[in-house]
Design a protein around this motif. Structure first.
Motif, PDB file in Angstrom:
ATOM      1  N   ARG A   1       0.845  -1.192   0.000  1.00  0.00           N
ATOM      2  CA  ARG A   1       0.000   0.000   0.000  1.00  0.00           C
ATOM      3  C   ARG A   1       0.882   1.245   0.000  1.00  0.00           C
ATOM      4  NH1 ARG A   1      -4.908  -1.801   0.332  1.00  0.00           N
ATOM      5  NH2 ARG A   1      -5.416  -3.681   1.468  1.00  0.00           N
ATOM      6  N   ALA A   2       0.474   2.223  -0.792  1.00  0.00           N
ATOM      7  CA  ALA A   2       1.214   3.486  -0.852  1.00  0.00           C
ATOM      8  C   ALA A   2       1.088   4.206   0.481  1.00  0.00           C
ATOM      9  CB  ALA A   2       0.675   4.356  -1.979  1.00  0.00           C
ATOM     10  N   ALA A   3       2.158   4.816   0.928  1.00  0.00           N
ATOM     11  CA  ALA A   3       2.153   5.528   2.210  1.00  0.00           C
ATOM     12  C   ALA A   3       1.219   6.735   2.172  1.00  0.00           C
ATOM     13  CB  ALA A   3       3.568   5.967   2.564  1.00  0.00           C
ATOM     14  N   THR A   4       1.126   7.368   1.017  1.00  0.00           N
ATOM     15  CA  THR A   4       0.315   8.585   0.913  1.00  0.00           C
ATOM     16  C   THR A   4      -1.162   8.301   0.680  1.00  0.00           C
ATOM     17  OG1 THR A   4       0.845   8.718  -1.433  1.00  0.00           O
ATOM     18  CG2 THR A   4       2.231   9.980   0.085  1.00  0.00           C
ATOM     19  N   ASP A   5      -1.482   7.180   0.061  1.00  0.00           N
ATOM     20  CA  ASP A   5      -2.877   6.825  -0.220  1.00  0.00           C
ATOM     21  C   ASP A   5      -3.046   5.336   0.037  1.00  0.00           C
ATOM     22  OD1 ASP A   5      -5.427   6.358  -1.149  1.00  0.00           O
ATOM     23  OD2 ASP A   5      -5.055   7.089  -3.186  1.00  0.00           O
ATOM     24  N   ARG A   6      -3.574   4.974   1.176  1.00  0.00           N
ATOM     25  CA  ARG A   6      -3.707   3.570   1.583  1.00  0.00           C
ATOM     26  C   ARG A   6      -4.608   2.771   0.635  1.00  0.00           C
ATOM     27  NH1 ARG A   6      -0.564   1.075   4.385  1.00  0.00           N
ATOM     28  NH2 ARG A   6      -2.067  -0.076   5.581  1.00  0.00           N
TER      29      ARG A   6
END
Length: 161
Positions: free
Chosen positions: A93-98
């Protein structure tokens, strides 16, 4: 295409028919190989397809993977759940957009798959060794064009269905 005599046309059609028959035989043999390997690894054929696409293309989003293997995203979710439980893939999962997820293969399990395909890979190396570089280029182009014909046929069936 140049104009041909009727006997030349018949021979050409027979040669084309032989190529298509050989491709069907290859498809069956590869399906049997995949089924055997899938059985040893407790994976379904579609699981192997997903792993192969990820191995060839690197990490993908679930929607990109679904498109490449021809599945509805909801169907793919169950497959990804099974592959993740089995230790075959990870969902990052992207840190900025879960909500943003990328699927990647876990290398240790992937080596198991490659190990089981080693016999076929070695056999194909032996087959390829009997052809010149120029012949291999023709074969590669033929197979690439055949794969594109398959993609076109799939897209057309999707439009008609």
């Amino acid at each position: 295409m140049e104009s041909r005599e009727p006997s030349d046309l018949r021979r050409h059609r027979r040669a084309g028919t032989a190529v298509k028959a050989a491709l069907r035989d290859l498809r069956v043999e590869l399906a049997l190989l995949n089924h055997q390997i899938g059985g040893r690894l407790a994976l379904k054929d579609i699981d192997l397809d997903c792993l192969d696409v990820l191995a060839q293309n690197g990490p993908l989003t679930p929607s990109a993977l679904a498109r490449q293997v021809g599945l509805h995203p909801a169907t793919l979710t169950g497959i990804l759940d099974r592959l993740e439980r089995g230790g075959w893939i990870a969902r990052d999962r992207a840190a900025t957009d879960r909500r943003s997820v990328t699927i990647r293969i876990l290398p240790d399990r992937n080596r198991e798959v490659f190990g089981l395909y080693s016999g076929m890979n070695q056999a194909m190396d032996e087959v390829c060794a009997t052809y010149s570089e120029a012949e291999l280029e023709v074969i590669t182009t033929f197979l690439q064009r055949s794969a594109e014909a398959g993609r076109t046929a799939v897209a057309k069936l999707g439009e008609d269905g």
